[in-house]
Design a protein around this motif. Structure first.
Motif, PDB file in Angstrom:
ATOM      1  N   ASP A 183       6.828   3.411  -7.686  1.00 42.95           N
ATOM      2  CA  ASP A 183       6.379   4.646  -6.724  1.00 42.95           C
ATOM      3  C   ASP A 183       7.378   4.596  -5.644  1.00 42.95           C
ATOM      4  O   ASP A 183       7.825   5.637  -5.272  1.00 42.95           O
ATOM      5  N   TYR A 184       7.714   3.676  -5.032  1.00 44.64           N
ATOM      6  CA  TYR A 184       8.717   3.290  -4.066  1.00 44.64           C
ATOM      7  C   TYR A 184      10.169   4.060  -4.464  1.00 44.64           C
ATOM      8  O   TYR A 184      10.685   4.945  -3.680  1.00 44.64           O
TER       9      TYR A 184
ATOM     10  N   GLU B 213      10.387 -10.096  -2.656  1.00 45.03           N
ATOM     11  CA  GLU B 213      10.394  -9.309  -1.593  1.00 45.03           C
ATOM     12  C   GLU B 213      10.205  -7.873  -1.815  1.00 45.03           C
ATOM     13  O   GLU B 213      10.700  -7.314  -2.799  1.00 45.03           O
ATOM     14  N   LYS B 214       9.984  -7.273  -0.878  1.00 45.96           N
ATOM     15  CA  LYS B 214       9.837  -5.683  -0.906  1.00 45.96           C
ATOM     16  C   LYS B 214      11.418  -5.224  -0.744  1.00 45.96           C
ATOM     17  O   LYS B 214      12.256  -5.546   0.042  1.00 45.96           O
TER      18      LYS B 214
ATOM     19  N   ILE C 177       0.806  -1.360   0.059  1.00 44.26           N
ATOM     20  CA  ILE C 177       0.195   0.156  -0.031  1.00 44.26           C
ATOM     21  C   ILE C 177       0.969   1.114  -0.049  1.00 44.26           C
ATOM     22  O   ILE C 177       0.529   2.129   0.787  1.00 44.26           O
ATOM     23  N   PHE C 178       1.925   1.169  -0.735  1.00 44.16           N
ATOM     24  CA  PHE C 178       2.749   2.562  -0.951  1.00 44.16           C
ATOM     25  C   PHE C 178       2.134   3.322  -1.619  1.00 44.16           C
ATOM     26  O   PHE C 178       1.316   3.007  -2.837  1.00 44.16           O
TER      27      PHE C 178
ATOM     28  N   ASP D  28       4.706  -6.954   6.934  1.00 49.37           N
ATOM     29  CA  ASP D  28       3.552  -8.018   6.918  1.00 49.37           C
ATOM     30  C   ASP D  28       2.233  -7.273   7.042  1.00 49.37           C
ATOM     31  O   ASP D  28       1.255  -7.843   6.427  1.00 49.37           O
ATOM     32  N   LEU D  29       2.329  -5.950   7.225  1.00 51.00           N
ATOM     33  CA  LEU D  29       1.110  -5.186   7.035  1.00 51.00           C
ATOM     34  C   LEU D  29       0.884  -4.678   5.772  1.00 51.00           C
ATOM     35  O   LEU D  29      -0.101  -3.903   5.575  1.00 51.00           O
ATOM     36  N   GLY D  30       1.686  -4.659   4.800  1.00 48.50           N
ATOM     37  CA  GLY D  30       1.709  -4.164   3.331  1.00 48.50           C
ATOM     38  C   GLY D  30       2.574  -2.842   3.464  1.00 48.50           C
ATOM     39  O   GLY D  30       2.447  -2.201   2.323  1.00 48.50           O
ATOM     40  N   LEU D  31       3.072  -2.742   4.132  1.00 45.45           N
ATOM     41  CA  LEU D  31       3.826  -1.304   4.279  1.00 45.45           C
ATOM     42  C   LEU D  31       5.218  -1.743   3.707  1.00 45.45           C
ATOM     43  O   LEU D  31       5.977  -2.775   3.959  1.00 45.45           O
ATOM     44  N   ILE D  32       5.786  -0.529   3.444  1.00 45.44           N
ATOM     45  CA  ILE D  32       7.372  -0.928   2.916  1.00 45.44           C
ATOM     46  C   ILE D  32       8.391  -0.063   3.650  1.00 45.44           C
ATOM     47  O   ILE D  32       7.569   1.203   4.115  1.00 45.44           O
TER      48      ILE D  32
END
Lengths: 84, 1032
Positions: B321-322, B379-380, B268-269, B528-532
């Protein structure tokens, strides 16, 4: 006012382990328990190896209130408090 | 099915103990169908909890026990994603009520706002309803129940009957059951679990004492009466609630109504706000190729192909986007002239180089992008950037402004019990004195020890300490039990997350350090929450470079400066980033570094893995051409040539697996990671079989393929990331250049940015002096705020004075600008400060030029204060008013004997942290000379195997892991002339370890060792210096 003692007792129990009669061995006196007002478990000063006990607040047929406890490890009973 | 719906873990911070794996095991074995995690005002343990429980087929339910205004408790369980998001919002609201971040209080209004999809349980005896019943306030209890009913509804409110065998429990449960029947709401049976096993109670009781600042014999309402808060079996619960079977049945109904843990989105970035209506991918490509032209000039087909490949992977994984966000942060830093350096595996990326995120040319170095990002691993990305300390805050503020305060937060960290902290906290609760605990704790090494009792036998500084360990048996048992458990939540040094959704959909937020908002999940769980996450760290070395930039800009430093490499080869690298430790100094003196590749290898070599793997000596030998290099397979030459046939970097492991066994780079990186974390021999054997099978299919012989696999198996666990080493080596070289060519400016900057680096300011001063730079003492008419470079040397700065404030410093500088101070009295009249600071200035020698006799100067001050109208005997931190003294200086009628040299030395050390004018060893020098002790300079001239005695201040004794598993202690002795390194092998360590780790000063005897350009001592014997040796 309650007087604090730790007096060994003989206690007759139901098959579920609930006290029904208190006997003072040296005084040859017994009292039947009319009601268990409350009960709880205590650990005590475990760091000084004080054993775990099940405590009962009871009132007898003679209207006297006592706090008695059973040491879970040994099964022995003691009177710890008398409420006048 | 039975479910435990009120369960506290160690994330209730000192009100829960045990671990999730053990809890899950007990639950699975005893047939508990579900457990609800209900820690105090937090969901920090939720992800680990649900991972462990799901593994054994037990359903995890996420909740919390919240504290309401007035102090009442309420248990809330999330039914699903919506309920979880509401729980996070409630926890955030409760924490943000207090600005100090320490008190939680949730309002009823908040409950009304965020009540959807939450189930409420009335809680333990601190719950409002049971608390009122116990006070016989039945009407109030009913009103409270009705209030909750209005908020949560009949289906989502349950009164909690508890089975903890406490006084009045039967009566309380009866009233609760009757009230529930009256209001037509359900009841549930719980036992307010705080630990997995009954036998864990003593530790929990001890932690309660720690939390309430009491000791074991003290009474406190938080102390539990009994050991009935363990994870009871369904049978035990049936017996406890035999009068209320519905209470247990309802636990199953509630568990059914809740989802099986909480699922989180993958990524969810936030979408980057691109200009000119370009997509993020288009904008990223444009920026990359613009940067590439600037970096490379001519874009060869190789460069273009590499960039295209990286961009393709980045886009397929959805991380454009990241990258743009990180590019933007770097761009902001450059615009604000904030020094920064990207590092870590991000330096494997040519795109990151072209975006000016990192300064490592991944293409020129042949670095593998797949070490950083691969389709197979999926992986992120994790990009780390170091910033100069002062600039980092500006960068963080920029991110908050750009993305919104509700979508940016710092990641939390959990402070956990180490051996020393556990000894102190638990020991205090057990009634040991602080002094005794301090002596005991300091004896233990800094690293975590699982069993203190074993450690006592293993480490001589413990075994021979003379401490009565038999007194601490019980304490050590608890220390071992609590090791690694969380104590409190804190702020991670650099981790920042940005979200496209409000963060409180995913994690509660609370105040951390400096009122920064922190997540309730740490770096291990946050993704694991979808955050980077990206790490924006503070590196003081960059602040040092910034300070020196006024003299020499790091960007103008030439590559391959010969004089710099000569200095590195001498081993004189105190102050050089990453290369100053004794092990690094020893390496540099033997390696013969000539180019950047040598420094890159240096950073990777001095690490536990290569040392344990005995790789250092073979590397040096091959580097110097003393040992022949051979390659098991011709294809290995291209991969290992730069490291002389030694597998040193993680990227090399990936390449070997690719080239020899035909793994794709992504598969090979997965292999590397699996091997790094592999737990079982069987797993490793399977991997080995796969590797060999694939290699043999490509024509590699079985023997060669097995041998190659054994190499990479051995190295994969500890191999360093080459990109990271390269990034660090770049900074290391720049600092080495500055030390060689601008030593005064560099050491001045080092001293101004303390604490940092390997050595104390005292040792840095010795090194500066050794390089011919004088350290000039604090001087009231010369010193500036900071350390400054003058023609005569480095002048100590005013800020170094203990207790001085910025206000006082400014006052001194402003007042002095009008006219220099002519005396202490003149100073006291003109500068608003207090007595403590003034005395400290005298004792630090700041007035020596004006008043050579410090004792006399203090007497003058004291007399002046006594005779004045009033005095401001304020604390050392206030400086509101001038010292009010008499209008003329007191007359000195007789000469006073000044403090001795020893007294002055200790005063300066106590007030400044070091003495600018003397070294501790000077006071022993006469004795040492008479008794034939060599100095650190003498040792350098002596041939190998000479027997010597030497004495010095002990600097950073440490015992890194070794291949043999035996202990070797490395220490450095510092005298007034420099440093000398010493090695103590196991047998001598066992005899003298209790001295090495406890003494400030030591004498030792041994034999001179010559390795490369450096000398060191192999120690035979260690001793204290006699006190009579002190020449005061």
């Amino acid at each position: 006012m309650p007087r604090r003692t730790d007096y060994p007792l003989q206690v007759t129990c139901t098959r579920h382990g609930l006290p029904v009669k208190l006997t003072w061995p040296t005084k040859r006196r017994s009292e039947k328990i009319a009601e268990i007002l409350d009960q709880w478990r205590e650990v005590g000063a475990w760091w000084d190896a004080e054993p775990e006990r099940q405590v009962y607040l009871v009132v007898t047929t003679t209207q006297k209130s006592y706090e008695v406890y059973q040491v879970l490890q040994t099964g022995s009973w003691y009177l710890t408090r008398v409420f006048d | 099915m039975f479910a435990h719906l009120h369960f506290h873990s160690p994330f209730s911070f000192l009100d829960g103990t045990g671990d999730f794996a053990e809890t899950a095991r007990i639950a699975a074995e005893s047939g508990i169908g579900a457990i609800a995690l209900t820690d105090h005002n937090t969901v920090s343990g939720a992800l680990r909890f649900q991972r462990e429980l799901k593994q054994v087929g037990v359903k995890p339910i996420i909740g919390a026990e919240v504290t309401l205004e007035g102090g009442y408790h309420l248990v809330l369980l999330a039914k699903d994603q919506i309920g979880y998001a509401n729980l996070c919002r409630l926890l955030t609201e409760g924490w943000l009520r207090s600005t100090n971040g320490r008190e939680f209080a949730l309002s009823i209004e908040s409950l009304r706002t965020f009540n959807r999809n939450l189930i409420a349980l009335s809680g333990c005896r601190k719950g409002k309803i049971p608390a009122l019943i116990l006070q016989n306030k039945f009407r109030a209890a009913r009103q409270a129940a009705e209030e909750y009913l209005a908020i949560f509804g009949r289906d989502n409110l349950f009164l909690e009957l508890q089975g903890n065998l406490l006084p009045h429990e039967a009566r309380l449960n009866k009233y609760l059951a009757d009230l529930a029947a009256l209001l037509k709401i359900g009841v549930v049976g719980t036992c307010n679990v705080h630990y997995p096993h009954k036998a864990d109670f003593p530790l929990h009781d001890l932690l309660t004492c720690v939390r309430t600042l009491t000791t074991l014999p003290d009474l406190h309402p938080e102390r539990r009466l009994n050991a009935e808060n363990h994870l009871k079996t369904p049978e035990e619960m049936s017996r406890l609630f035999r009068e209320y079977p519905r209470a247990l049945a309802n636990t199953a109904l509630i568990a059914e109504a809740c989802s099986n843990g909480i699922e989180f989105p993958r990524n969810i970035f936030p979408a980057f706000d691109t200009p000119q209506a370009e997509t993020a991918q288009e904008f990223l490509r444009r920026l990359t190729f613009t940067g590439a032209k600037e970096r490379y000039g001519q874009l060869t087909p190789e460069i273009t192909a590499r960039l295209d490949k990286e961009l393709s992977i980045i886009n397929q994984l959805g991380f454009a986007d990241y990258f743009l966000a990180v590019w933007d942060v770097a761009r902001f830093a450059r615009a604000e002239k904030i020094r920064y350096a990207g590092r870590g595996s991000a330096a494997d990326s040519a795109v990151a180089y072209c975006l000016y995120i990192t300064n490592v040319d991944a293409i020129a170095r042949g670095l593998l992008f797949e070490r950083f990002l691969s389709l197979e691993r999926g992986e992120k990305p994790d990009i780390d950037i170091d910033f100069e300390a002062e600039g980092r805050e500006k960068v963080i503020e920029y991110i908050y402004r750009k993305y919104g305060r509700d979508r940016v937060a710092t990641v939390c960290t959990f402070n956990t019990f180490g051996t020393r902290s556990a000894i102190r906290d638990l020991g205090k609760a057990m009634g040991f004195s602080l002094a005794e605990l301090d002596r005991l704790a300091k004896r233990f090494p800094w690293f975590k020890i699982n069993d203190p009792v074993e450690a006592i036998q293993q480490y001589p500084e413990l075994r021979n300490s003379g401490l009565p360990f038999h007194r601490y048996e019980q304490l050590f048992k608890f220390v071992a039990q609590v090791s690694g458990q969380p104590r409190f939540i804190g702020t991670h040094l650099g981790g920042v997350v940005i979200s496209s959704l409000p963060l409180t959909d995913l994690t509660p937020l609370q105040y951390g350090h400096q009122s920064r908002l922190i997540t309730q999940f740490d770096k291990n769980d946050i993704e694991d929450l979808g955050l980077i996450k990206f790490d924006l760290l503070s590196l003081k070395t960059l602040s040092v470079l910034r300070d020196v930039a006024q003299t020499r800009s790091p960007e103008t430093i030439p590559q391959a400066d010969r004089a710099t490499y000569e200095m590195l080869n001498s081993g004189e690298t105190v102050g050089v980033f990453q290369l100053e430790s004794p092990a690094q100094r020893s390496l540099q003196s033997r390696l013969g570094a000539e180019r950047m590749e040598d420094l890159v290898a240096s950073v990777a070599l001095i690490r536990p893995g290569p040392i344990e793997g005995n790789m250092v000596e073979p590397y040096i030998a091959r580097r110097q051409g003393r040992e022949a290099i051979s390659y098991l397979h011709p294809d290995l030459e291209r991969i290992l040539k730069k490291t002389y046939g030694v597998v040193l970097f993680q990227e090399q492991v990936i390449e070997i697996a690719t080239v020899i066994a035909g793994f794709t780079p992504g598969e090979a990186d997965q292999l590397r990671r699996v091997m790094t974390h592999a737990r079982s021999r069987a797993e490793m054997q399977n991997l080995g079989a796969l590797f060999c099978q694939k290699a043999q299919a490509r024509g590699v012989s079985p023997e060669v393929s097995e041998t190659i696999f054994s190499y990479i198996m051995g190295y994969a666990g500890y191999g360093f990331c080459e990109a990271h080493a390269a990034a660090f080596a770049d900074t290391a070289y720049k600092t080495a250049y500055l030390i060689r060519h601008h030593p005064a400016e560099y050491f001045c900057a080092l001293l101004n940015n303390q604490p940092m680096g390997f050595y104390s300011p005292e040792t840095l001063c010795v090194e500066a002096r050794r390089r011919g730079i004088s350290i000039l003492p604090l001087e009231i008419n010369e010193s500036q705020r900071d350390f400054t470079v003058t023609p005569a040397g480095i002048r100590v700065g005013l800020k170094q004075l203990k207790g001085i404030t910025d206000q006082t410093i400014q006052a001194i500088l402003t007042t002095r600008a009008n006219a220099p101070f002519t005396s202490l009295f003149d100073f006291a009249l003109r500068v608003p400060t207090n007595r403590a600071i003034t005395e400290n200035l005298v004792l630090a020698g700041a007035f020596d030029r004006l008043h050579p006799n410090r004792k006399q100067a203090l007497w003058v001050l004291n007399q002046a204060l006594k005779s004045g109208k009033a005095t401001t005997l304020a604390t050392s931190t206030t400086a509101a008013l001038p010292l009010v003294i008499q209008s003329t200086a007191p007359q000195v009628t007789s000469e006073m004997t000044d403090f001795t040299r020893w007294e002055k030395f200790n005063q300066e050390r106590g007030i400044l942290g070091f003495s600018a004018s003397r070294h501790l060893l000077e006071f022993y020098r006469e004795y040492l000379r008479i008794n034939a002790y060599a100095t650190s300079q003498d040792i350098k001239e002596l041939p190998a195997d000479t027997r010597v005695r030497i004495a010095g201040k002990v600097v950073r004794p440490h015992r890194p892991p070794t291949k043999s598993g035996r202990t070797v202690v490395f220490l450095t002795l510092e005298d007034e002339f420099g440093l000398i390194d010493a090695t103590v092998f196991e047998k001598k360590y066992q005899t003298y370890g209790h001295l090495i780790f406890t003494r400030e000063l030591l004498g030792l005897s041994g034999r001179v060792q010559k390795r490369g350009n450096a000398s060191s001592i192999m120690v035979d014997e260690v001793h204290d210096l006699p006190k009579i040796a002190l020449a005061k």
